[in-house]
Design an enzyme around this catalytic site. Structure first.
Site, PDB file in Angstrom:
ATOM      1  N   GLY A  13       0.835  -1.195   0.000  1.00 28.54           N
ATOM      2  CA  GLY A  13       0.000   0.000   0.000  1.00 28.54           C
ATOM      3  C   GLY A  13       0.866   1.238   0.000  1.00 28.54           C
ATOM      4  O   GLY A  13       2.029   1.207   0.419  1.00 28.54           O
ATOM      5  N   ARG A  14       0.279   2.339  -0.462  1.00 28.42           N
ATOM      6  CA  ARG A  14       1.021   3.596  -0.511  1.00 28.42           C
ATOM      7  C   ARG A  14       0.100   4.755  -0.189  1.00 28.42           C
ATOM      8  O   ARG A  14      -1.090   4.729  -0.499  1.00 28.42           O
ATOM      9  CB  ARG A  14       1.648   3.808  -1.892  1.00 28.42           C
ATOM     10  CG  ARG A  14       2.707   2.785  -2.242  1.00 28.42           C
ATOM     11  CD  ARG A  14       3.112   2.857  -3.670  1.00 28.42           C
ATOM     12  NE  ARG A  14       1.958   2.811  -4.546  1.00 28.42           N
ATOM     13  CZ  ARG A  14       1.918   3.356  -5.767  1.00 28.42           C
ATOM     14  NH1 ARG A  14       2.979   3.981  -6.226  1.00 28.42           N
ATOM     15  NH2 ARG A  14       0.842   3.269  -6.501  1.00 28.42           N
ATOM     16  N   GLY A  78     -10.314  -5.565  -5.609  1.00 26.82           N
ATOM     17  CA  GLY A  78     -11.747  -5.838  -5.527  1.00 26.82           C
ATOM     18  C   GLY A  78     -12.117  -7.047  -4.688  1.00 26.82           C
ATOM     19  O   GLY A  78     -11.257  -7.745  -4.151  1.00 26.82           O
ATOM     20  N   ASP A 237      -9.396  -0.018  -7.631  1.00 25.82           N
ATOM     21  CA  ASP A 237      -8.217   0.664  -8.170  1.00 25.82           C
ATOM     22  C   ASP A 237      -8.211   0.710  -9.693  1.00 25.82           C
ATOM     23  O   ASP A 237      -7.768   1.697 -10.293  1.00 25.82           O
ATOM     24  CB  ASP A 237      -6.922   0.060  -7.634  1.00 25.82           C
ATOM     25  CG  ASP A 237      -6.863  -1.464  -7.726  1.00 25.82           C
ATOM     26  OD1 ASP A 237      -7.704  -2.073  -8.412  1.00 25.82           O
ATOM     27  OD2 ASP A 237      -5.960  -2.049  -7.091  1.00 25.82           O
TER      28      ASP A 237
END
Length: 488
Positions: A13-14, A78, A237
């Site tokens: 993650g970012r 998802g 995303d």
């Protein structure tokens, strides 16, 4: 103004700050962290507590660096979800889509609603990782968690709930569940009734570019983000990534290239024909009321697992630069695999799985790193060729350009292979397309920019696009004909 995009993948993650000034957008990566599933007993979980702690840390670090955050928005992979009770407590860590609990659920569901009927309603490719089958597995196993659950929140919805206290289901992530009606874009009661699933768990659908609420007081004080609002964006995303593509016209397709590959086009309405279902296309929700008509393909997962295997064995020289240079030294078209073959889903050893596939299909068995990498990259290009052929037939579009976004867009060798075999321009340059799309949507929701016309102009002003031209298409024709049987 500064907006924080929390972009969470199934591996990492970012937290990325986006600043829009003078008609341009600039990105600043503030925090990066691992996001790995954890096996506990027989179940593969996401470590949601660690994930949430890193999200708060990302917000805190952005404020510490001097950014006055006006907005925060989350996008993730998802299908996965968490359950909360009536008091708002999380009922256990969310389960990873790669967990085995959904095995056989597709067949069980067919006794109550056929695959054809499901597709006609949802337009979603039937995959046992889908939320529908995860929820059905809880029902079939009589899991007591359902008796106390009050809300089902997909991963970005769950994060938004703990940031704001507001429970809602964002449209694009909800569309991945196979529980949403593709035409009404609302929950389909008939599916819940036929499968005896608890529809009361579902929340109101909210759409991208809208306000969810203010950051709750406790989190605002803990992080210092006192003025931040939490916005709904394309929280799947892929939806945010594709929304960022600054193109015009109707003769282009997109490829989101990463662990998964998603190859498709934007459509105004879902395409629900039976032939389309048989070709495994899916109709997922997009930003700006669009439909992402596309095919889910196992992408760079094979290469990622190979690298992890080599690194675990303490093999030297596992950098991408080295592996791609070794790939170029290897002979072309000796080994072609179908990345969607079940043997590649989660093997103990990816190298052995590839070797076994090549042996049983009568091909050269890769031995060196270069041969393995060449096998994976050429195989993906060939896979894209056959999917693109079906995509054009299904939509009636004459596609002239392919926009590649995501981490895989940095793989120059793969991009050139794709241009060669598709015999069309391949355009890259939006490596951080998901974060870009996320930030632009926040700015639209906050009335800083007017719409996507202005948003795409900002993106064009900010990034340099690169085009790969087709080379030696005739050289690829032979491999297309020889490998066709592997992709039927």
């Amino acid at each position: 103004m500064a907006y924080l995009a929390l972009d969470l993948g199934a591996g990492s993650g970012r937290a990325i700050v986006g600043i829009i000034e003078n008609g341009r957008i600039k990105l600043d990566e503030i925090h990066r962290f691992a996001n790995s599933p954890v096996k506990l007993g027989d179940t593969l979980y996401w470590d949601f507590l660690s994930l949430y702690a890193n999200i708060k840390e990302g917000i805190r670090l952005a404020v510490k660096k001097g950014y006055n955050l006006k907005g925060i928005a989350v996008d993730t992979w998802g299908v996965d979800f968490g359950l909360i009770d009536k008091s708002g407590k999380l009922l256990g860590n969310p389960v990873c889509y790669r967990d085995l609990r959904t095995e056989g659920m597709s067949d069980k569901s067919s006794a109550y609603i056929s695959k054809e009927e499901l597709y006609a309603v949802t337009g979603i490719q039937q995959m046992e990782i889908n939320s529908l089958f995860q929820l059905l597995s809880l029902k079939v196993c009589e899991d007591q968690i359902l008796s106390v659950a009050d809300k089902l929140l997909f991963t970005p919805d769950l994060i938004n709930f703990f940031l704001t206290g507001i429970a809602c289901n964002e449209y694009t992530i909800a569309s991945t569940s196979q529980l949403l009606n593709a035409q009404t874009r609302q929950w389909d009661e008939k599916i819940f009734e036929k499968l005896n699933l608890p529809s009361h768990l579902m929340s109101n659908i909210v759409h991208p570019c809208s306000l969810i609420g203010k950051l709750n007081t406790e989190i605002a004080e803990e992080t210092g983000a006192l003025d931040a609002k939490v916005f709904a964006v394309g929280s799947h995303d892929t939806a945010s990534a594709i929304a960022a593509i600054p193109t015009q016209g109707d003769n282009w397709a997109f490829l989101s290239s990463g662990t998964w590959s998603l190859l498709g086009v934007l459509a105004n309405e879902p395409i629900l024909a039976r032939e389309v279902m048989l070709n495994d296309f899916t109709n997922e929700g997009g930003v700006d009321n669009k439909i992402l008509f596309m095919r889910n393909i196992t992408g760079l997962w094979l290469l990622q697992r190979l690298i992890a295997e080599w690194e675990k064995a303490e093999n030297p020289n596992c950098s991408y630069d080295y592996l791609l240079s070794e790939c170029e030294k290897s002979k072309p078209f000796r080994s072609i695999v179908n990345s969607d073959d079940p043997s590649f889903t989660h093997p103990v050893s990816m190298s052995k799985a590839i070797q076994a596939y090549c042996e049983r299909t009568g091909q050269h068995v890769p031995q060196s790193k270069g041969e393995f990498v060449r096998c994976v990259l050429e195989s993906l290009a060939v896979k894209y060729y056959f999917v693109m052929d079906k995509l054009q037939k299904s939509t009636g579009k004459d596609i002239k350009q392919l926009f590649v976004v995501g981490g895989g867009s940095q793989n120059e060798l793969l991009n050139q292979y794709i241009a060669n075999i598709l015999n069309m321009d391949v355009i890259v340059g939006l490596t951080e397309s998901t974060a870009i799309g996320n930030v632009i949507q926040q700015a639209i929701a906050n009335n800083e920019i007017a719409d996507w016309v202005e948003g795409h102009k900002i993106i064009r002003n900010s990034f340099t696009l690169k085009t790969y031209k087709a080379q030696n298409f005739d050289y690829w024709i032979n491999v297309i004909s020889k490998s066709k049987h592997l992709f039927e």
